[in-house]
Design a protein around this motif. Structure first.
Motif, PDB file in Angstrom:
ATOM      1  N   ASP A 135      57.752  18.570  -1.411  1.00  0.00           N
ATOM      2  CA  ASP A 135      58.924  18.782  -0.565  1.00  0.00           C
ATOM      3  C   ASP A 135      59.691  17.475  -0.364  1.00  0.00           C
ATOM      4  O   ASP A 135      60.183  17.175   0.697  1.00  0.00           O
ATOM      5  CB  ASP A 135      58.535  19.425   0.754  1.00  0.00           C
ATOM      6  N   GLY A 136      59.774  16.687  -1.442  1.00  0.00           N
ATOM      7  CA  GLY A 136      60.530  15.445  -1.387  1.00  0.00           C
ATOM      8  C   GLY A 136      61.066  15.090  -2.759  1.00  0.00           C
ATOM      9  O   GLY A 136      60.849  15.811  -3.733  1.00  0.00           O
ATOM     10  N   CYS A 137      61.763  13.956  -2.820  1.00  0.00           N
ATOM     11  CA  CYS A 137      62.320  13.482  -4.086  1.00  0.00           C
ATOM     12  C   CYS A 137      61.868  12.048  -4.303  1.00  0.00           C
ATOM     13  O   CYS A 137      62.525  11.111  -3.828  1.00  0.00           O
ATOM     14  CB  CYS A 137      63.850  13.560  -4.053  1.00  0.00           C
ATOM     15  N   PRO A 138      60.736  11.811  -5.001  1.00  0.00           N
ATOM     16  CA  PRO A 138      60.253  10.444  -5.198  1.00  0.00           C
ATOM     17  C   PRO A 138      61.236   9.579  -5.972  1.00  0.00           C
ATOM     18  O   PRO A 138      61.277   8.362  -5.781  1.00  0.00           O
ATOM     19  CB  PRO A 138      58.946  10.626  -5.980  1.00  0.00           C
ATOM     20  N   ALA A 139      62.061  10.168  -6.817  1.00  0.00           N
ATOM     21  CA  ALA A 139      62.988   9.379  -7.638  1.00  0.00           C
ATOM     22  C   ALA A 139      64.027   8.655  -6.782  1.00  0.00           C
ATOM     23  O   ALA A 139      64.445   7.544  -7.100  1.00  0.00           O
ATOM     24  CB  ALA A 139      63.697  10.284  -8.640  1.00  0.00           C
ATOM     25  N   ALA A 140      64.412   9.266  -5.680  1.00  0.00           N
ATOM     26  CA  ALA A 140      65.477   8.686  -4.852  1.00  0.00           C
ATOM     27  C   ALA A 140      65.065   7.342  -4.273  1.00  0.00           C
ATOM     28  O   ALA A 140      65.914   6.505  -3.956  1.00  0.00           O
ATOM     29  CB  ALA A 140      65.857   9.659  -3.743  1.00  0.00           C
ATOM     30  N   GLU A 141      63.759   7.115  -4.114  1.00  0.00           N
ATOM     31  CA  GLU A 141      63.259   5.859  -3.531  1.00  0.00           C
ATOM     32  C   GLU A 141      62.739   4.898  -4.597  1.00  0.00           C
ATOM     33  O   GLU A 141      62.180   3.867  -4.270  1.00  0.00           O
ATOM     34  CB  GLU A 141      62.097   6.161  -2.567  1.00  0.00           C
ATOM     35  N   SER A 142      62.864   5.277  -5.877  1.00  0.00           N
ATOM     36  CA  SER A 142      62.232   4.478  -6.933  1.00  0.00           C
ATOM     37  C   SER A 142      63.270   3.614  -7.660  1.00  0.00           C
ATOM     38  O   SER A 142      64.474   3.843  -7.527  1.00  0.00           O
ATOM     39  CB  SER A 142      61.600   5.417  -7.965  1.00  0.00           C
ATOM     40  N   PRO A 143      62.799   2.633  -8.456  1.00  0.00           N
ATOM     41  CA  PRO A 143      63.764   1.849  -9.245  1.00  0.00           C
ATOM     42  C   PRO A 143      64.165   2.549 -10.543  1.00  0.00           C
ATOM     43  O   PRO A 143      65.000   2.028 -11.270  1.00  0.00           O
ATOM     44  CB  PRO A 143      63.001   0.552  -9.540  1.00  0.00           C
ATOM     45  N   TYR A 144      63.573   3.713 -10.851  1.00  0.00           N
ATOM     46  CA  TYR A 144      63.825   4.383 -12.140  1.00  0.00           C
ATOM     47  C   TYR A 144      64.915   5.438 -11.981  1.00  0.00           C
ATOM     48  O   TYR A 144      64.630   6.619 -11.805  1.00  0.00           O
ATOM     49  CB  TYR A 144      62.530   4.997 -12.672  1.00  0.00           C
ATOM     50  N   GLN A 145      66.147   4.981 -12.003  1.00  0.00           N
ATOM     51  CA  GLN A 145      67.229   5.895 -11.632  1.00  0.00           C
ATOM     52  C   GLN A 145      68.297   6.080 -12.720  1.00  0.00           C
ATOM     53  O   GLN A 145      69.404   6.524 -12.443  1.00  0.00           O
ATOM     54  CB  GLN A 145      67.867   5.409 -10.320  1.00  0.00           C
ATOM     55  N   ASN A 146      67.927   5.758 -13.987  1.00  0.00           N
ATOM     56  CA  ASN A 146      68.881   5.929 -15.092  1.00  0.00           C
ATOM     57  C   ASN A 146      69.383   7.356 -15.205  1.00  0.00           C
ATOM     58  O   ASN A 146      70.547   7.599 -15.507  1.00  0.00           O
ATOM     59  CB  ASN A 146      68.210   5.606 -16.436  1.00  0.00           C
ATOM     60  N   TYR A 147      68.466   8.291 -15.027  1.00  0.00           N
ATOM     61  CA  TYR A 147      68.818   9.700 -15.246  1.00  0.00           C
ATOM     62  C   TYR A 147      69.084  10.424 -13.937  1.00  0.00           C
ATOM     63  O   TYR A 147      68.880  11.622 -13.827  1.00  0.00           O
ATOM     64  CB  TYR A 147      67.712  10.394 -16.054  1.00  0.00           C
ATOM     65  N   LEU A 148      69.552   9.639 -12.943  1.00  0.00           N
ATOM     66  CA  LEU A 148      69.891  10.252 -11.658  1.00  0.00           C
ATOM     67  C   LEU A 148      71.389  10.177 -11.407  1.00  0.00           C
ATOM     68  O   LEU A 148      72.111   9.363 -11.973  1.00  0.00           O
ATOM     69  CB  LEU A 148      69.155   9.556 -10.517  1.00  0.00           C
ATOM     70  N   SER A 149      71.818  11.050 -10.515  1.00  0.00           N
ATOM     71  CA  SER A 149      73.237  11.217 -10.203  1.00  0.00           C
ATOM     72  C   SER A 149      73.837   9.983  -9.520  1.00  0.00           C
ATOM     73  O   SER A 149      73.159   9.294  -8.755  1.00  0.00           O
ATOM     74  CB  SER A 149      73.362  12.418  -9.271  1.00  0.00           C
TER      75      SER A 149
END
Ligand SMILES: Cc1cc2nc3c(=O)[nH]c(=O)nc-3n(C[C@H](O)[C@H](O)[C@H](O)COP(=O)(O)OP(=O)(O)OC[C@H]3O[C@@H](n4cnc5c(N)ncnc54)[C@H](O)[C@@H]3O)c2cc1C
Ligand code: SF4
Length: 352
Positions: A135-149
């Protein structure tokens, strides 16, 4: 990979019946789906091969435009003698997909229905909203954000809380899903006003390509408007003014075989030296590929110039809200837009 049952229906009707069940999914070239099954991020037990269904392959003239079967490979798009003039931008996008091996295997339908590349989505060990196991989004807090909006994570629709859950923070209040859509073929199809033909238990329907792709505000588990049991059968490209030209360019980490970090499909016709019928579609920067009407408004009716192209590039990012580690995508987007506008002006037929 867990054992699966491979089903080879001979008709869409037969395929639809099986696909209506949640444990079954369609397989075309398998280049994306088999990855998911091997990684354990998908757990289907029945794979419904579309390969034996008649009429889903090939590119043919259709009502002044073209009709392309969903099983047409990316390689066939790249090399087709019919994808010329205004349609050449689709061939150019196909040339930028993955590697030659994958382009021979991957299909148009699979390209449009592929799942996101967010590293956390692709890792079975990291639960998240989209995979449905967290029930969360680990990507939003990570440094790996190439494929994020860079245009925000759409908030998830509020889930009705059962009484025992009242008092817990609802998913919609802790953020959304930031995964971007990875398809390179989608932006040119939207720019060309393509229609996606879908067939399933309720018959045949068509959707504008722009309406086919859906974001997490509709359903965080899905990226398109397909209903259970439905498959994409064809893509229709309507006729386009013969003088209209487009291009597709993508920024990626490695020049060979890599997904877009940002991409743009740009097209217009030069009428008396002015850009007319402008289409600008941005890819890999939001949950869905989308037409940037702000960029189109800057370009429409103007003569192409470095200044106008630079204003268009600024308009493309004016409403962006990048995450902590993907602000660099805005510079990529600016470069794709300004260079694309000028490249089209200098070489009216950039892709033969
Ligand atoms: C290393 C690697 C690099 C890649 N690089 C790129 C890239 O640069 N650009 C890019 O755009 N893509 C890329 N891809 C993604 C993708 O694999 C290909 O683009 C390919 O076109 C997918 O087609 P497929 O037929 O193999 O799909 P499959 O793997 O068979 O299917 C993919 C998904 O679509 C569904 N599906 C397939 N066909 C249909 C249909 N007709 N109707 C409804 N649902 C359907 C499947 O159920 C599945 O969920 C890459 C993949 C890999 C593994
Ligand atoms: S961006 Fe979406 S897919 Fe990626 S970790 Fe967050 S919820 Fe999952």
């Amino acid at each position: 990979m867990r054992p699966v049952t491979f089903i080879e229906p001979a008709s869409i009707g037969e395929a639809s019946k099986v696909l209506a069940a949640p444990d079954a999914t369609a397989i075309a070239g398998g280049s994306d789906l088999l990855d998911e099954l091997k990684e354990g991020t998908a757990a289907f037990t029945r794979l419904v091969s579309l390969a034996g269904i008649e009429g889903l392959r090939g590119i043919e003239a259709h009502e002044g435009g073209l009709r392309i079967g969903a099983l047409t490979t990316v390689w066939e798009l790249e090399t087709s003698s019919l994808l010329t003039g205004p349609y050449a931008m689709l061939a150019e996008a196909a040339r930028g997909v993955a590697t030659p091996e994958l382009r021979h295997q991957g299909t148009l339908g699979g390209n449009l229905c592929q799942r996101p590349r967010c590293y956390f989505y692709r890792n079975a060990l990291t639960p998240c909203f989209k995979k449905g196991d967290g029930d969360g989004c680990p990507a939003a807090e990570s440094p790996y954000q190439n494929y994020l909006s860079v245009f925000g994570g759409e908030p998830l629709p509020p889930a009705p809380s059962p009484p025992e859950e009242r008092g817990r923070t609802p998913a919609s209040a802790v953020g959304g899903c930031y995964a971007t859509h990875a398809s390179d073929l989608a932006p040119p199809l939207i720019a060309l006003d393509a229609r996606i033909v879908i067939e399933g238990p309720s018959g045949i329907r068509e959707l504008p390509a722009a309406a086919f792709f859906t974001g997490p505000e509709v359903d965080v588990r899905r990226e398109n408007a397909l209903h259970p049991g439905e498959i994409v059968t064809h893509v229709i490209l309507p006729p386009v003014s013969p003088g209209w030209r487009g291009l597709y360019s993508k920024a990626r980490e490695r020049t060979a075989g890599d997904f877009a970090i940002a991409s743009a499909a740009i097209g217009y016709e030069l009428v008396d030296g002015r850009m007319t019928g402008v289409r600008v579609v941005l890819g890999a920067v939001a949950a869905t590929p989308f037409r940037s009407t702000a960029v189109e408004a800057v370009l429409e009716g103007r003569a192409p110039s470095e200044d106008v192209a630079a204003s268009a590039a600024e308009a493309a990012v004016a409403r962006a809200s990048p995450l902590e580690h993907n602000g660099f995508k805005l510079d990529l987007l600016r470069a794709l837009i300004s260079r694309g506008v000028m490249r089209l002006a200098e070489h009216r037929n950039p892709s033969p």
